[in-house]
Design a protein around this motif. Sequence first.
Motif, mmCIF file in Angstrom:
data_model
loop_
_atom_site.group_PDB
_atom_site.id
_atom_site.type_symbol
_atom_site.label_atom_id
_atom_site.label_comp_id
_atom_site.label_asym_id
_atom_site.label_seq_id
_atom_site.Cartn_x
_atom_site.Cartn_y
_atom_site.Cartn_z
ATOM 1 N N ARG A 179 47.743 50.396 27.825
ATOM 2 C CA ARG A 179 47.018 50.618 26.574
ATOM 3 C C ARG A 179 45.754 51.405 26.565
ATOM 4 N NH1 ARG A 179 45.748 46.099 25.301
ATOM 5 N NH2 ARG A 179 43.686 45.917 24.965
ATOM 6 N N GLN A 180 44.935 51.162 28.018
ATOM 7 C CA GLN A 180 43.645 51.943 27.968
ATOM 8 C C GLN A 180 43.414 52.498 29.252
ATOM 9 O OE1 GLN A 180 40.444 49.040 26.697
ATOM 10 N NE2 GLN A 180 40.490 50.210 25.094
ATOM 11 N N GLY A 181 44.373 52.836 30.016
ATOM 12 C CA GLY A 181 44.308 53.522 31.279
ATOM 13 C C GLY A 181 43.715 52.766 32.470
ATOM 14 N N PHE A 182 43.448 51.627 32.289
ATOM 15 C CA PHE A 182 42.912 51.007 33.800
ATOM 16 C C PHE A 182 42.905 49.389 33.194
ATOM 17 C CE2 PHE A 182 40.001 49.099 36.750
ATOM 18 C CZ PHE A 182 40.188 49.874 37.882
ATOM 19 N N PRO A 183 43.445 48.391 34.219
ATOM 20 C CA PRO A 183 43.527 46.965 34.059
ATOM 21 C C PRO A 183 42.309 46.644 33.618
ATOM 22 C CG PRO A 183 43.693 47.474 36.197
ATOM 23 C CD PRO A 183 43.660 48.897 35.668
ATOM 24 N N GLU A 184 42.515 45.160 33.200
ATOM 25 C CA GLU A 184 41.206 44.539 32.597
ATOM 26 C C GLU A 184 40.190 44.349 33.999
ATOM 27 O OE1 GLU A 184 39.991 40.594 29.929
ATOM 28 O OE2 GLU A 184 42.098 41.152 30.427
ATOM 29 N N ARG A 200 40.151 33.295 40.906
ATOM 30 C CA ARG A 200 41.847 33.086 40.038
ATOM 31 C C ARG A 200 41.982 34.279 39.238
ATOM 32 N NH1 ARG A 200 41.117 27.269 38.039
ATOM 33 N NH2 ARG A 200 43.154 27.530 37.222
ATOM 34 N N ILE A 201 41.167 34.801 38.564
ATOM 35 C CA ILE A 201 41.510 35.800 37.848
ATOM 36 C C ILE A 201 41.803 37.053 38.592
ATOM 37 C CG2 ILE A 201 40.991 37.326 35.812
ATOM 38 C CD1 ILE A 201 39.036 35.271 34.803
ATOM 39 N N SER A 202 40.752 37.393 39.818
ATOM 40 C CA SER A 202 41.228 38.361 40.633
ATOM 41 C C SER A 202 42.639 38.309 41.107
ATOM 42 C CB SER A 202 40.217 38.238 41.743
ATOM 43 O OG SER A 202 38.881 38.370 41.191
ATOM 44 N N LYS A 203 42.923 37.260 41.667
ATOM 45 C CA LYS A 203 44.147 36.927 42.272
ATOM 46 C C LYS A 203 45.434 37.331 41.416
ATOM 47 C CE LYS A 203 46.896 34.498 45.325
ATOM 48 N NZ LYS A 203 48.222 35.237 45.195
ATOM 49 N N ALA A 204 45.287 36.817 40.170
ATOM 50 C CA ALA A 204 46.284 37.256 38.941
ATOM 51 C C ALA A 204 46.561 38.877 39.103
ATOM 52 C CB ALA A 204 45.935 36.373 37.745
ATOM 53 N N ILE A 205 45.518 39.409 38.895
ATOM 54 C CA ILE A 205 45.278 41.080 38.748
ATOM 55 C C ILE A 205 45.941 41.756 39.869
ATOM 56 C CG2 ILE A 205 43.716 42.913 38.473
ATOM 57 C CD1 ILE A 205 41.898 41.171 36.734
ATOM 58 N N VAL A 206 45.499 41.160 41.180
ATOM 59 C CA VAL A 206 46.044 41.526 42.252
ATOM 60 C C VAL A 206 47.546 41.469 42.288
ATOM 61 C CG1 VAL A 206 45.809 41.895 44.703
ATOM 62 C CG2 VAL A 206 43.739 41.965 43.377
#
Lengths: 250, 250, 250, 250, 250, 250, 250, 250
Positions: free
Chosen positions: C49-54, C68-74
């Motif tokens: 939607r915005q061209g880059f992840p959260e 934990r959020i970092s891991k979910a993203i990676v």
Amino acid sequence: MDALRALFDAVRDGRLDPEEAARRAFERVQGDPLENLEFARVDHHRAARQGFPEVIYGQGKLPDHIARISKAIVDRGHSLLVTRTNADAFASVAKVVPDARFHEQARIIERRTEVPRGRGVILVAAAGTSDIPVSEEAAITAEVMGNDVDRLYDVGVAGLHRLLAEHRRVVAARVIIAVAGMEGALASVIGGLVRVPVVAVPTSVRYGASFGGVTALLAMLNSCATGVSVVNIDNGFGAAAIASAINHLD
Amino acid sequence: MDALRALFDAVRDGRLDPEEAARRAFERVQGDPLENLEFARVDHHRAARQGFPEVIYGQGKLPDHIARISKAIVDRGHSLLVTRTNADAFASVAKVVPDARFHEQARIIERRTEVPRGRGVILVAAAGTSDIPVSEEAAITAEVMGNDVDRLYDVGVAGLHRLLAEHRRVVAARVIIAVAGMEGALASVIGGLVRVPVVAVPTSVRYGASFGGVTALLAMLNSCATGVSVVNIDNGFGAAAIASAINHLD
Amino acid sequence: MDALRALFDAVRDGRLDPEEAARRAFERVQGDPLENLEFARVDHHRAARQGFPEVIYGQGKLPDHIARISKAIVDRGHSLLVTRTNADAFASVAKVVPDARFHEQARIIERRTEVPRGRGVILVAAAGTSDIPVSEEAAITAEVMGNDVDRLYDVGVAGLHRLLAEHRRVVAARVIIAVAGMEGALASVIGGLVRVPVVAVPTSVRYGASFGGVTALLAMLNSCATGVSVVNIDNGFGAAAIASAINHLD
Amino acid sequence: MDALRALFDAVRDGRLDPEEAARRAFERVQGDPLENLEFARVDHHRAARQGFPEVIYGQGKLPDHIARISKAIVDRGHSLLVTRTNADAFASVAKVVPDARFHEQARIIERRTEVPRGRGVILVAAAGTSDIPVSEEAAITAEVMGNDVDRLYDVGVAGLHRLLAEHRRVVAARVIIAVAGMEGALASVIGGLVRVPVVAVPTSVRYGASFGGVTALLAMLNSCATGVSVVNIDNGFGAAAIASAINHLD
Amino acid sequence: MDALRALFDAVRDGRLDPEEAARRAFERVQGDPLENLEFARVDHHRAARQGFPEVIYGQGKLPDHIARISKAIVDRGHSLLVTRTNADAFASVAKVVPDARFHEQARIIERRTEVPRGRGVILVAAAGTSDIPVSEEAAITAEVMGNDVDRLYDVGVAGLHRLLAEHRRVVAARVIIAVAGMEGALASVIGGLVRVPVVAVPTSVRYGASFGGVTALLAMLNSCATGVSVVNIDNGFGAAAIASAINHLD
Amino acid sequence: MDALRALFDAVRDGRLDPEEAARRAFERVQGDPLENLEFARVDHHRAARQGFPEVIYGQGKLPDHIARISKAIVDRGHSLLVTRTNADAFASVAKVVPDARFHEQARIIERRTEVPRGRGVILVAAAGTSDIPVSEEAAITAEVMGNDVDRLYDVGVAGLHRLLAEHRRVVAARVIIAVAGMEGALASVIGGLVRVPVVAVPTSVRYGASFGGVTALLAMLNSCATGVSVVNIDNGFGAAAIASAINHLD
Amino acid sequence: MDALRALFDAVRDGRLDPEEAARRAFERVQGDPLENLEFARVDHHRAARQGFPEVIYGQGKLPDHIARISKAIVDRGHSLLVTRTNADAFASVAKVVPDARFHEQARIIERRTEVPRGRGVILVAAAGTSDIPVSEEAAITAEVMGNDVDRLYDVGVAGLHRLLAEHRRVVAARVIIAVAGMEGALASVIGGLVRVPVVAVPTSVRYGASFGGVTALLAMLNSCATGVSVVNIDNGFGAAAIASAINHLD
Amino acid sequence: MDALRALFDAVRDGRLDPEEAARRAFERVQGDPLENLEFARVDHHRAARQGFPEVIYGQGKLPDHIARISKAIVDRGHSLLVTRTNADAFASVAKVVPDARFHEQARIIERRTEVPRGRGVILVAAAGTSDIPVSEEAAITAEVMGNDVDRLYDVGVAGLHRLLAEHRRVVAARVIIAVAGMEGALASVIGGLVRVPVVAVPTSVRYGASFGGVTALLAMLNSCATGVSVVNIDNGFGAAAIASAINHLD
């Protein structure tokens, strides 16, 4: 433009290669070469351009960085002036500039060299004892910049006789720096007594709710006396630089 | 530096006198010659330097002055754009630039020439009917600067469905100008929907106590959506200039 | 609407159960499924939607949560970008994302993946040495988002020659981020030199009484140069996100 | 006036001495007797007058004082609610009110008694994860005051689909508390979706320069949606007290 | 989701064409059709969504526009409410809505229709005579929205007995709107007397230097009484809308 | 309580009916009967309670209303004082109170009656000629309230000798009202000279940018002299009321 | 003290009566005799004390008063300077001071006499055309006070080349007055170019939302260039008085 | 002038040398001799001039300095009063002034001597328990200055009956100090009950967002009750000094 003309003459006379000439002309326009210490561009030509070499604003800088910039300045033979600094920084500077001095109350590290002397006396007047650190920052800065300084402290307007008792010192100055917090009225009262320029420094002294010096700042800007200009809150250094510039005018 | 090099080459080759060369070099550095109308320096080279000729900010200028500056700009073949102006000024301008047009709501006088076209569409979104004058200032400015503009008005967040109903127009834009007063939330909501840059314009609409647009300004600066930058209150022109600069990037 | 049409076609054709279709249609409208980590909703579709992840705003978050959020993203294969973070958080993140890197001055943790490259260079210009942390936040964010970055630091307007000496780097950029505290004049001066968009970042550098960056913020909003938009105080990340969005436009 | 009448009747009938009657009448007018704990007047009649007993604002109070006031309240059979408190205070309270509970994130100590139940559900909506502590203060306060609470967190407007996906929970509430920092747009968006009252709580979340919540406060006050009223920054307790008062209306 | 399900069922059953179904589903999500009057989108469904049809904010709108929007609303059989308006607008409205009424002091034009009645009484309390225009805006708005209103004016806290003398009217209300300028203490005093919600309206009354109502606004936000929420300065309409929403709760 | 006791005694003695007694007791507590003029509650008992009858704040009130309230006050034999009024109001008042006087500069209408005399002299000192209207409001108010007033105008601190030359008048006063705009230093200087209370009145004099008197207000609040309290900007009436209350103390 | 000594000597020698001597001594200390015009104390000795006679601030003063004060000043043989005045006042002044001149843009009435000449040139630099009225107030004031003035207008930093093209005029000045609104960057840029004192004057030019000059004021106070002091918003007169004082130093 | 006359008489009679006489006359005018402790000028004559000797503001002063100034004051037989101080300073003072007392909550060190007694009672009223430290600073200061003090704490307006129950103590006071934070309404309510002067002290109590006391300050300045003047935020000392000055008037 004379310097440019000289370059063109040299090219015409074959003494200079056009490419090198263009490089020099461009550089001249761009400004003076700056010593690049990676974390800061030391501007040694400021002494010529502004009458005093670059001053190091110490707050937020690492002691080691301050020491390295200090050494670079001293190595050029310039006066050293570090403001808003502390004992830690001084410990680092003292290793590389052994004869530097530290003024704790003024938070200044300095090492003086011969500089042109100002013509008259700069009076630094402070309203209360809490205004003394900022006043000392101004006074020592002015001294390092080659001025005679007269300190007149604790002469706030709530006890007017304290100021009036020193009337002769007030009118004898060539420039006056008026340092005050709270309602900042000292600048107006002094401004009404003299014809020389008064540079007002509001301070963030925390008596009651003075909003970090904003009240004094606004009061000084609204001074009913003519001849009063203002610098930023607690900016003793800035006031001294201006006073020194004035005092060095021919 | 190439231009400087060329001058030096000409001097070396005897094609140019050193004095004249120095004058030209100096002038080049100093900037482009400015047409001096006594009351204003018209900067005709701005078209080259900044992509659009000097724009006349009309507020506080006399109609006659506006007319004379307008004529000077048009005579050079540039597009004319006068902002924050009125019918009186237009009466004066129309005498010397007969085909100029006046947009009352946007408070703009303009006369368009051929300018490079932007690559995509600039969407101008307005939260309420009171935001339309500023939005029109933005929209017309963008058009004069060579952009296609899509207007999407009265889509404030209190009635979210009005904005969502036009979702496709929102995502089709290359740049978006979001104009809103009051709580300025439109910029955040749009910013969350798109990946293109959003330029937010707070307006000083006087619904309740919005402090002349400061609330919207602060809200937009604190937008939780990425991609939103902000211009000054009511600065529709500035937003359009930025949007146009973006839209003209290759 | 095309997706909705497809669902209805599938129902008509008997390929899809109406209830399941209604559920899917509703979900589609509601937005993308969000991974619920109890303390935060990770929005993986933002990349689309915005061209880059959260991006993770680190301040105030527990190191363990950040990890934990970092891991979910990676784990999804996205680039990781944590801003306003510190060494403690990095220690936690490094355990679950071993090849993450920490930039102390910029207060960023990141791990890059292949992302679309921006088209030109983003210039990050900083007025003083105190502006470097915010500038680095901008520069590294822009790099992680796929942009070439040119850093031009310590070019404040009080020594104008320092900026003019690098004029060619300034005009070579496709977007410019101007970072400055105090009186924030760098944005205006750069804005006057170029035709590309300038994103101004006021900083809360504590030289004298700059009111935590408000002075620079106001000055930048009131810039007399066109083409300058502004983000929040110290918001290097936000400026980079905007600059990257601009730089990724076709 | 009935109570006064009764006193006069008693005097007429000789059942009461005029002096004693005057004392009682005066006392009645003066207000209810207050339990005097030396450092605070505990107002036990507030339960009757305002629908809930006195709440202890913990900040700045000594743990021992909080414990003693807590005990006095519990001894009367009232619900206990201490806000803006901490683990130290809880240690003291737990000694005298063994079944009190401590909510760390909400900074609340409480011990519930039977209170009249509210009629519907209070929805507590929070924009970001940083708003959760204030939201929990609101949610737990509302629960202690006898309300059913629905928590809807991390639904900020930059990702609008997160809120829209929970549309049914939003419209099902009888009162809504909207908690948000930064630009505070959540209140406006929710206000536009429902017809029930929305109590907005600005938070002082320190993302960028939000001026300690003032931006969100101003934005909420300027909400373009009707039905939104506002309480002080971070005042989760106050919002819950209002929401509970509304929810307890017949 | 039920509506979506019905559409899918109709398609499965062949009663509806998929394309038409998709259009309807899309439209449903997008929101209700809006009557487009070119200069404003009239939102007739607001009555369903928010409990009262769109209200016209008159300030800054042309009389003719107000008249046309008024007619559109009345033609639908809705109640008409125009706020912040004047005699000129009324002259225009009266031509197309002959039985509309104008309240000069409240600056309201209205025409009432049958609307659901609120359950209790809304008390509008005003501190001084200067607060009456805003109070009347609140009172008349509340009446038009179907509420019984009790007006209690000139009961400022400097003459406390004036308020205490009407104590019974104060405690009899179901919701209270407290209108005050200057130091805005009325809201706190009333808030301490009752258990029902109090909506406070700061006014911009120009007694001395009240900073256009900001003092009263801040004071009300910092009320030491629980149960007080605040709307924007002079926003009598907003307060009434909230009070009415509360008073219409079952 | 004595009055209550008397009522009970009367009931016991059969001189008074219990119901009537209850009514009177209730009424007594509620406050004094107020004359209701529909648009304002005139509070005739204020003379007893506060030492001076109700004063009419003229700004924003219709001439006819002012005249009617004036007559009601005069009919009771009270002194009349209307502040912030004008010639139009005076024309109306003069018809019903023929011997009223109008002070144009002070914007006051008054008619004096015998009131208790203050014990000493109230000195009204003004810094500049622009402060005279507010000073006159103070001086005339003080006179109407029964005080001897000494006016000392144009004694601002920028010309300190002007004040010092009148030192004896300064130290002779029992209370001093110091009126000043701009930097408001007069209050501090006078406060340092005397031991009697000084009431400072900041004025909104528009010399330069004094922010409507806020600078003087802040300066006076931060006065380094003890004995200085402050009233609102331009509130000459309020200062006089305080000075009169002090001057009437036994 | 010499004057006091002379009085004592005269008493000792019998040339002076002790009472008369005491009166004279007291008077001397009290300040110089002031001519009392009822509505203002004209301070003729200011010329001696402050280097220039009393200046008349015209705003808010009646034309007739201005004329009478003007005559009193001229009759003493002093230079006349009325600031913030208008054509009406000039009409009155011209009757009693026939050779007075009126400068409409600068809003000044003046009549020059021989005064000591300043030593160098005062440069008045203005950023935009809107800054010219304030600049002219400064320039004419400086001229009346005996200084040579060089005007350099429309040299704002957004077009840096305009300033650099006049570099030689900038460095030739003995004192510089920098006048700018909006972001006020001109003072910083000039401050970086010279070593002489720069007096900065923020202007309240209404381009966009500059908060009446506060932005420029704050920016100038936070100037990163040394040597810049600031006067109040629009205070061209004050800046000129300071610059003249500096320029008259030996 | 009498003292001057005496000097002249002495010179005439040959009892005094003119030079010495001039010195004494000059000194007399300049003010009283001040004891110079290097870091502060102790002003022993203030007792005569202002009714109470110099008070030591402890904040920011070194314990040793406070002790030395304390000793100098006590050695003269004056009362000692140190405000805003702490236990460290007390440890130092106690060594040189053994019978000094320390009030921890009020942050005061004091040692009383016989001073003239005030005529009536000073009532110190505090709104909440958090206002007690400032109230105690006021109460103890007033006591040290020779006044009888009545403390009435925890009587905030949200529970009005608490104040009304003590109505007789309120009306019995000769001066009232009203201390309150948050919305500061206590001053208005008390001001409406009495005819004696009320000195209001806003406090910086940190309940919610009260902006460090600014809200209470503004509310008190805008009090609708007459007779209320205001001192700076948290300035309990200043309020007491004013109240004492009033209470000592004959």
